[in-house]
Design a protein around this motif. Structure first.
Motif, short mmCIF file in Angstrom:
data_model
loop_
_atom_site.label_atom_id
_atom_site.label_comp_id
_atom_site.label_asym_id
_atom_site.label_seq_id
_atom_site.Cartn_x
_atom_site.Cartn_y
_atom_site.Cartn_z
N ALA A 1 -48.86 -26.81 -41.44
CA ALA A 1 -49.32 -28.18 -41.65
C ALA A 1 -48.21 -29.15 -42.05
O ALA A 1 -48.50 -30.30 -42.40
CB ALA A 1 -50.42 -28.20 -42.70
N THR B 1 -54.48 -26.23 -36.07
CA THR B 1 -54.84 -27.33 -36.96
C THR B 1 -53.79 -28.44 -36.95
O THR B 1 -54.06 -29.55 -37.38
CB THR B 1 -55.00 -26.81 -38.40
N ASN B 2 -52.61 -28.16 -36.48
CA ASN B 2 -51.52 -29.16 -36.39
C ASN B 2 -50.83 -28.94 -35.03
O ASN B 2 -49.77 -28.36 -34.94
CB ASN B 2 -50.54 -28.99 -37.55
N GLU C 1 -50.46 -23.42 -37.01
CA GLU C 1 -51.24 -23.61 -38.23
C GLU C 1 -50.39 -24.13 -39.37
O GLU C 1 -50.87 -24.33 -40.48
CB GLU C 1 -51.89 -22.29 -38.63
#
Length: 841
Positions: A59, A86-87, A57
């Motif tokens: 980023a 998310t990444n 997560e």
């Protein structure tokens, strides 16, 4: 669910021994790197549950501030372990996973996630055949080492890319078919050289692509690389090349199409085009070393692969481009320049050939003035067909760089082409000039076997000519298939035939007609003697020479023929047949074709004269030009200095003339008997006649004429046209040591056959308009003429098997059958009983 979560940037997990994430009961086990988490791994992070995730997560834009795994291992040990969040780790080049990524499930199928990896390993600890590493549709990138052991790999519909900035070794997948242990799509990217190790075999099911993103890179094939599908090799400026290096190395495009938009070097080994797609070289440099080869179909007959060149920059280096089997070498567009190497069609069977298409150029370069040249090699039974441009920069005298087997085919099949010259030591095998008119020859042309011309004119005089076309082997045929009166095929200029032994072949045995410039122009050597070669230089629709005094378009064939030969002695004899077009006929329609005969032109100061050999002239009958030409032939033509009418002086012009000439008797016989005259036909009404023998008019003498048809013709029936005069002038010579009984004897037999009956109109010895012409010069002394009556003459001569010979001029039993405008008698003349000789009209 058990989850490890790292939420503070200053807290990091340092795995020195290794961390194993395991499920508890039915709950999944994940590793979550929080928004500010940082992981430094020197050991192993291992996921053993079926759906365990490595979730990131954080980023931050690059992997460097999120996960340091350069000295560690991430191990997925179960079916569906993945990177998530998310990444995602490995989702881009910026997030490429460092260190080692290990897929190690050894009990069942394991799914491989498409990601950017550094080092990637497929492994398992069992021998279970059900264990498969399933790639599916994933896109997998590996910038370091890729290895596999134990389990099978199923690459599905996905792509595998070697994209390292440093050198990489290609892991060889040698599966035979399908997706088992065989790459589906294999890509090569970035500047690190990708090497297939010697001794290894690597197969790709669908396609291969080389995408060099920066300077450097390329692929080095030292083993066997087989592309079983389509392959594309692209290259930006200064990027790496596709290399085939090492003994036994091979790039083999077995089934699909291979397209090269890159420099290719074959330092050793081979590049082989197979399958229906073959290989296409679009741009770049193709360099083939002395130990290398580029060829179609490695094994004869195993496919239909072609090699096609669409490049204007392709240069081929040392050794061979070969074709084995059914594939072609095709120069499609642009210029393929051969420097210090060979464009070769060397198959020993099947139908492969070399082809130069209409938009292509095959150029043999001369890079050093020695034997470091571009070569072409067309082997036995093979073909090079050119509808485009073929050039050879090597000086003509040094053209050992063109090798054509005796039974190979070189075909020129395009418009405006210049046929490349060949030397006698390196001739074409079979040469074909087909279709559209050629620009001509670039230099002298030598052929060892057959010539086929279906071109309206193959002009050896055009361009920098004149040049000579030479057929070296007398067994070779010159063919002009399909000529008609409206479509005429022939060679204009010098055409030479050799009569000595060529390349171990059989010697010329004599009497075999050898075809020259067209289908009806031939020479037979009836006595070979010391003849080495004979050349006919023929120029269609061209005056023999502007200064030939006797030449006239009204009476003569408009065709220049120069006769030249090479022999140590004038000891050979020939029969020459000359074909001519209907457009070249005499313009005077009153000149019969049957009046055409050979004349020789020597020089402006030496008038042209007839060529006569005491042989009958042969003529095409009827002259309907079904094969494009009519012809006349004459046997007994000899070399020499011109002391006899049968001798033709070396390099003199021959031409066909229908103008009046002197006919000379060569045998005793009837006037209308062709065997009586040196021309093999009786004189026409416009010719001159010289009588050296007993010549009789209006009747037969059995001992001279026998039963042959030639002795049973009406006088004056010349080429189907009946003339009422025998000749424009007749001379009976003075007897000499050779001709002791010259005589002209008129007679008839009213009760005999039609050809012996009294003609309805008297025979004239001149047209009344030629009042000042001496029409009959009777120079013979003529002893023995007195006292011979028509009865005695008929009984003793006409019906007797024993010939009686006479001198002088005799009129026997002709009544008013002879009309003389002028008679000059310088010898003996006898007029028989009841005979009226009319002088004047």
């Amino acid at each position: 669910m058990t989850t490890l979560t790292f939420t503070k940037r200053f807290l990091s997990l340092v795995a020195l021994m290794g961390i194993v994430l395991m499920a508890t009961g039915l709950h999944a086990q994940n590793l979550v790197n929080g928004a500010e988490g940082v992981i430094v791994n020197y050991g192993t992070i291992k996921f053993v549950v079926t759906d365990g995730e490595f979730q990131n997560e954080n980023a931050d834009g690059t992997i460097a501030t999120i996960l340091d795994n350069d000295n560690g291992t991430i191990e997925f040990a179960n079916t569906d372990n993945v990177f998530a969040g998310t990444n995602d780790i490995g989702a881009s080049t910026a997030m490429r996973l460092g260190g080692l990524m290990l897929y190690s499930l050894g009990t069942a199928t394991q799914n491989i996630q498409g990601r950017y990896y550094t080092n990637l390993e497929m492994a398992n600890g069992t021998a279970n055949t059900a264990v498969v590493k399933q790639f599916g549709a994933s896109l997998v990138y590996c910038s370091g080492a890729y290895t596999a052991a134990g389990a099978d790999r199923d690459y599905g519909t996905g792509e595998f890319s070697y994209d390292g900035a440093a050198a990489q070794t290609i892991f060889a997948e040698a599966g035979a078919t399908g997706n088992a242990n065989i790459y589906n799509i294999l890509n090569f990217e970035d500047v690190g050289v990708k090497t297939l190790t010697a001794g290894e075999t690597n197969n790709v099911e669908t396609s291969s692509t080389m995408l060099a993103s920066t300077v450097g890179g390329g692929v080095d094939i030292q083993g066997i690389y087989q592309s079983l599908g389509n392959a594309t090799f692209d290259q930006i400026a200064n990027a790496g090349d596709l290399l085939v290096t090492g003994a036994g190395a091979e790039y083999n495009n077995t089934n699909g199409a291979a397209t090269f938009n890159a420099n290719v070097t074959v330092a050793a080994g081979t590049m082989t085009a197979g399958g229906s797609g073959g290989m296409t070289y679009n741009t770049g440099l193709l360099a083939v070393s002395a130990a290398g080869a580029v060829r179609t179909n490695g094994t004869a007959g195993d496919g239909l692969g072609d090699i096609t060149f669409n490049s204007t920059t392709t240069v081929i280096g040392t050794s061979f481009l070969t074709t084995d089997g059914d594939g072609d070498l095709i120069v499609n567009t642009g210029t393929v320049t051969i420097t210090d190497g060979t464009f070769g069609v060397t198959a020993t069977s099947d139908n492969g050939q070399g082809t130069i298409n209409s938009g292509g150029t095959l150029a043999l370069a001369d890079v050093g003035g020695s034997d470091a040249l571009g070569h072409v090699d067309i082997a036995t039974g093979q073909t090079l067909e050119n509808t485009g441009i073929f050039t050879n920069a090597t000086a003509y005298a040094s053209r050992t760089n063109m090798l054509f087997a005796d039974d190979s085919e070189m075909i020129y099949n395009g418009a405006g082409q210049s046929i490349v010259g060949t030397i006698a030591a390196n001739p074409y095998g079979n040469l074909q000039s087909i279709g559209a008119t050629k620009a001509g020859a670039e230099n002298h042309i030598n052929i060892s076997s057959d010539l086929l011309v279906t071109t309206e004119v193959l002009d050896m005089t055009a361009g920098a000519g004149p040049f000579t076309l030479t057929m070296l082997d007398h067994t070779g045929e010159a063919l002009y298939t399909g000529s008609t009166d409206g479509v005429v095929f022939e060679v204009a200029g010098s055409f030479q035939r050799m009569y000595n032994v060529y390349d171990g072949g059989d010697a010329y045995t004599g009497a075999t007609p050898l075809t020259y410039n067209n289908v009806d122009t031939k020479v037979s050597i009836t006595t070979l003697g010391s003849l080495v070669d004979l050349t006919l230089n023929i120029l269609p629709e061209t005056n023999p020479d502007p200064s030939v005094p006797a030449f006239s378009l009204a009476t003569d064939v408009n065709r220049k023929i120069t006769f030249s030969y090479n022999s140590t002695a004038n000891d050979w004899v020939s029969e020459v047949t000359m074909g001519y077009r209907s457009s070249e006929e005499p313009t005077d329609g009153d000149v019969p074709i049957a009046a055409l005969r050979f004349r020789e032109y020597e020089s402006p100061t030496n008038p042209s004269h007839k060529v006569s050999t005491n042989e009958l002239i042969g003529r095409s009958t009827p002259a309907d030009y079904t094969d494009g030409f009519a012809w006349i032939s004459l046997a007994g033509i000899e070399p020499g200095t011109g002391t006899t009418l049968a001798e033709v002086i070396n390099t003199n012009d021959l031409y066909l003339s229908g103008a009046p000439t002197s006919f000379i008797t060569i045998n005793h016989g009837r006037w209308s008997n062709p065997a009586t005259w040196d021309e093999g036909i009786q004189p026409s009404s416009s010719d001159f006649a010289i009588v050296r023998h007993n010549v009789h008019v209006g009747f037969r003498r059995t001992s001279f004429d026998g039963g042959v048809a030639g002795g049973q013709n009406d006088e004056g029936d010349f080429a189907g046209v009946t003339n009422d005069r025998l000749a424009s002038e007749i001379e009976i010579i003075v007897p000499d040591g050779t001709y002791t009984t010259p005589a002209l004897i008129f007679g008839n037999n009213v009760g005999g056959a039609t050809d012996e009956e009294l003609p309805l109109t008297p025979w004239k010895l001149a047209d009344v308009s030629t009042a000042n012409l001496t029409n009959l010069n009777a120079n013979a002394t003529g002893t023995g003429l007195a006292g011979y009556t028509s009865t005695v003459f008929d009984n003793d001569v006409r019906n007797s098997a024993t010939a009686n010979y006479y001198h002088g001029l005799m009129f026997l039993n002709t009544n008013t059958a002879v009309t003389l405008l002028t008679l000059t008698n310088s010898g003996a003349m006898a007029v028989g009983e009841d005979v009226t000789v009319t002088v004047g009209e």
